[in-house]
Design an enzyme around this catalytic site. Structure first.
Site, PDB file in Angstrom:
ATOM      1  CG  ASP A   1      -1.938   1.074   1.236  1.00 38.71           C
ATOM      2  OD1 ASP A   1      -2.701   1.152   0.255  1.00 38.71           O
ATOM      3  OD2 ASP A   1      -1.994   1.840   2.212  1.00 38.71           O
TER       4      ASP A   1
ATOM      5  CD  GLU B   1      -2.076   2.817  -3.361  1.00 39.38           C
ATOM      6  OE1 GLU B   1      -2.116   3.790  -4.144  1.00 39.38           O
ATOM      7  OE2 GLU B   1      -1.890   2.934  -2.149  1.00 39.38           O
TER       8      GLU B   1
ATOM      9  CG  ASP C   1      -9.367   3.438   0.030  1.00 39.55           C
ATOM     10  OD1 ASP C   1      -9.937   3.132   1.091  1.00 39.55           O
ATOM     11  OD2 ASP C   1      -8.135   3.539  -0.070  1.00 39.55           O
TER      12      ASP C   1
END
Length: 492
Positions: A293, A340, A393
């Site tokens: 992430d 990401e 998200d």
């Protein structure tokens, strides 16, 4: 990630089950069966860590420990550690489509403590062996959680000073005098990891790989920072100097203030990044592929002075870049990692992604503005990418369509040649599956009639997230066949 494949994003908490949250029980195995019937080779999940205030899987008490909420209670019933009749009344009114974390905090932890009390002498040797094998992380975690319990579960930054100092005389004395409490936390990890590895083995035997998720930061209230404060930007009183976040953008006018402590990258480099190597190695002991992430934070990260109300007044600071990943590759070899790289991306970040060689992410929901071209549009992709219809998200596809402008909707419809017979959700999934990116992923919501109530997380909001669940009836044979047909057409 060299071969074409596809998969579904669904967190463990969102699985079907009767104990208030998705777990490693029969609902998880039925989902793996659904993936196999759908022709899917990948199951992507969110971080598995034990969650803290706000219930976010990206804010955990440990970078290594698993969430006890995911333990399948049926196994404890079958082992006679708890009684089936005791659970019927407790869980009879649980909402099958929504997680109530407050309820779990009160009730499931009580049940686990009861099971521990009834089993500890029967499995004490197994617990001791598990403790010994995992000593390099479980000792700190179990001790941390036990001292936290002594302080009414408050943050370690609010503990008595004598307990804030790792391995102080008082901490070591506490450890000697509270073995039973410490071993409760060992018990939770013992069953967590036994059940998880059993489930992963089942998935792998069905041809399904597990894609795990690694948060870049750890929580301020965690065993990692308590045990190694020198690796983070803290002052001599263990107060945070700066915290992490992201600057204002089109979605958040005040930026996002995550509140996670910032790494002391100089100290980490002096130790040859041993903590990171240990973390990555542990991740690959429980996952097949790892999504990292906020990868852009390794190039440069947004740093905000502690105590600020928003992320507006932060600054960019340099991260370790390829020095970290070269060391990881040197120690662990080539790894199946996804990065990401969403958000504000600079040429320096693009260079880091390219030098790493890891596939990066594209999200179709970010790609379609009728006025300009975007790098999230499929005609710009290459093979070394992972395309998502949306992430945890993002809004669901139904909600995205409701909020998009008429011009953008018409553009998407023309681009993907959407038609009423197929339905726009599967049409967008087709757009991902048909792209040249080697891996295509869609959240489970994008295969269902999921509206705004099914959104997993809304960034910059503290409450009401991470609660969405499916029920077994959602895993229909008809849906599996549609997904499989689409997957076969595009050779995934």
């Amino acid at each position: 990630m060299k071969d074409r494949s596809s998969g579904i994003l669904l967190h463990i908490s969102s699985l079907p089950g009767r104990f208030g949250i998705g777990d490693f029980g029969s609902g998880a195995y039925k989902f793996v069966d659904f993936l196999e019937k759908s022709g899917q080779k990948n199951w992507q999940i969110l971080p598995l860590g034990i969650t803290s205030l706000g219930d976010s899987p990206y804010q955990s008490f440990s970078a290594f420990a698993g969430n006890p909420y995911f333990i399948d209670l049926n196994e404890l019933i079958n082992n006679t550690y708890i009684n089936e009749e005791d659970l019927k009344e407790i869980f009879s009114n649980c909402n099958p489509r929504k997680v109530d974390y407050s309820f779990l905090y009160e009730e499931k932890m009580k049940i686990l403590k009861k099971a521990y009390k009834n089993s500890k002498w029967k499995i004490y040797e197994e617990l001791k062996h598990f403790y010994k094998v995992n000593y390099d992380w479980i000792r700190d975690f179990a001790l941390f959680m036990s001292i936290k319990g002594k302080h009414c579960n408050s943050s370690w930054l609010e503990w008595d000073k004598k307990y804030q100092v790792y391995n102080s005389k008082d901490v070591l004395e506490f450890e000697k005098e509270n073995e039973e409490e410490i071993y409760f936390w060992v018990f939770t990890q013992y069953f967590f990891y036994i059940q998880w590895k059993r489930l992963k083995s089942y998935a792998n035997n069905k041809g399904v790989k597990i894609i795990g998720d690694l948060p870049i930061y750890v929580s301020a209230d965690s065993a990692d920072i308590w045990s190694k404060p020198h690796l983070f930007k803290l002052d001599e009183d263990f107060k945070l100097k700066t915290v992490a976040g992201v600057p204002p953008d089109d979605f958040t006018s005040q930026g996002q203030l995550w509140g996670n402590p910032i790494y002391n990258w100089d100290a980490m480099e002096k130790e040859d990044y041993k903590w990171w190597i240990k973390r990555i190695k542990h991740s690959f002991s429980i996952f097949d592929t790892l999504r990292i992430d906020h990868f852009r934070g390794f190039e440069s990260f947004w740093e905000v002075e502690y105590g600020q109300d928003t992320a507006i007044n932060g600054k960019w600071s340099k991260g370790p870049g390829m020095k970290l990943f070269n060391k990881i590759k040197e120690e662990l070899g080539e790894l199946d990692i996804i990065v990401e790289d969403l958000g504000l991306i600079t040429e320096e970040v693009r260079r880091l992604v390219k030098e790493s060689g890891f596939p990066n992410m594209k999200v179709l929901q970010f790609g379609f503005n009728s006025l300009e071209e975007s790098e999230h549009m499929p005609h710009t992709f290459n093979k070394n990418m992972v395309v998502y219809t949306g992430t945890h998200d993002n809004p669901t596809l139904i909600e995205w369509f409701k909020k998009a402008s008429r011009e953008d909707i018409l553009y998407v419809m023309k681009y993907f040649k959407l038609n009423l017979d197929e339905g726009f959700k599967l049409g967008i999934v087709r757009g991902a599956w048909s792209s040249c990116a080697n891996l295509a992923i869609a959240p489970m919501q994008d295969f269902l009639d999921s509206d705004i109530t099914s959104r997993m997380n809304t960034p910059s909001t503290k409450y009401g997230n991470w609660t969405w669940r499916i029920v077994e009836e959602d895993l229909r044979e008809e849906l599996a066949k549609k997904i499989k047909d689409l997957t076969k057409i595009y050779w995934r």
